[in-house]
Enzyme design. Structure first.
Site, PDB file in Angstrom:
ATOM      1  N   PHE A 146       0.829  -1.199   0.000  1.00  0.00           N
ATOM      2  CA  PHE A 146       0.000   0.000   0.000  1.00  0.00           C
ATOM      3  C   PHE A 146       0.864   1.250   0.000  1.00  0.00           C
ATOM      4  O   PHE A 146       1.879   1.302   0.703  1.00  0.00           O
ATOM      5  CB  PHE A 146      -0.848   0.078   1.289  1.00  0.00           C
ATOM      6  CG  PHE A 146      -1.767  -1.067   1.515  1.00  0.00           C
ATOM      7  CD1 PHE A 146      -3.080  -1.013   1.073  1.00  0.00           C
ATOM      8  CD2 PHE A 146      -1.342  -2.193   2.206  1.00  0.00           C
ATOM      9  CE1 PHE A 146      -3.947  -2.069   1.312  1.00  0.00           C
ATOM     10  CE2 PHE A 146      -2.198  -3.255   2.450  1.00  0.00           C
ATOM     11  CZ  PHE A 146      -3.512  -3.194   1.995  1.00  0.00           C
ATOM     12  N   ASP A 147       0.438   2.262  -0.730  1.00  0.00           N
ATOM     13  CA  ASP A 147       0.963   3.608  -0.542  1.00  0.00           C
ATOM     14  C   ASP A 147       0.316   4.115   0.744  1.00  0.00           C
ATOM     15  O   ASP A 147      -0.673   3.550   1.215  1.00  0.00           O
ATOM     16  CB  ASP A 147       0.576   4.484  -1.739  1.00  0.00           C
ATOM     17  CG  ASP A 147       1.007   5.938  -1.581  1.00  0.00           C
ATOM     18  OD1 ASP A 147       2.092   6.196  -1.033  1.00  0.00           O
ATOM     19  OD2 ASP A 147       0.241   6.818  -2.020  1.00  0.00           O
TER      20      ASP A 147
END
Length: 168
Positions: free
Chosen positions: A13-14
């Site tokens: 995930f960012d």
């Protein structure tokens, strides 16, 4: 296509506008990097608001805990990653404090300090990577990582401009 693990689900995930709100990203886009760092330092002890995929990370965490309870933490078939442009020494502290306060664990947090994400994604080989910026989604795809665009927050304005200028 980059080869991925057949025995472990890897999800990356960012941070901003994916796990967290786009509050800090808005500061960066409108006022620049120096003001972004000032804002993060001033708000280091104030939690970030949640982003659109916080619930998904929570669900993965619940599944992971079922393996931890059986003493299989190291052999857990699910591994999560935070791959963010934030730097660990300055703006990363707030992200880690937020995750901790939410009771969420990330197996690995990678703070790239603005470096391209594609090469790091190529090394960790996630099955999927989530980012709000098409630039990073495209960079991940170029390195052979399946990447999903998270259409959320201020990045939408910049994604639209990128699409018009590149035709992608």
């Amino acid at each position: 296509m980059t080869e991925v693990s057949e025995s472990q689900l890897r999800v990356a995930f960012d941070g901003d506008a994916v796990l967290f709100s786009d509050e800090s990203e808005r500061i960066f886009k409108t006022h620049g990097l120096d003001r972004f760092f000032e804002h993060e330092k001033e708000n280091e002890d104030r939690l970030l608001d949640h982003g659109p995929l916080k619930g998904f990370l929570e669900a993965l965490g619940k599944l992971q805990k079922k393996f931890y309870a059986k003493g299989q933490r190291l052999d857990c078939p699910i591994r999560t990653y935070l791959v963010t442009a934030r730097s660990a020494a300055s703006s990363g502290i707030r992200a880690l404090k937020t995750l901790r306060a939410w009771g969420l664990e990330i197996d690995e947090a990678l703070f790239l300090a603005g470096a391209p994400k594609g090469p790091m994604l190529e090394k960790i080989r996630p099955h999927i990577y989530f980012d709000d910026q098409m630039f990073h989604v495209e960079g991940a795809a170029e390195m052979g990582t399946i990447a999903a665009h998270v259409p959320y927050g201020i990045a939408q304005k910049y994604n639209s401009q990128h699409k018009m200028s590149t035709g992608k």
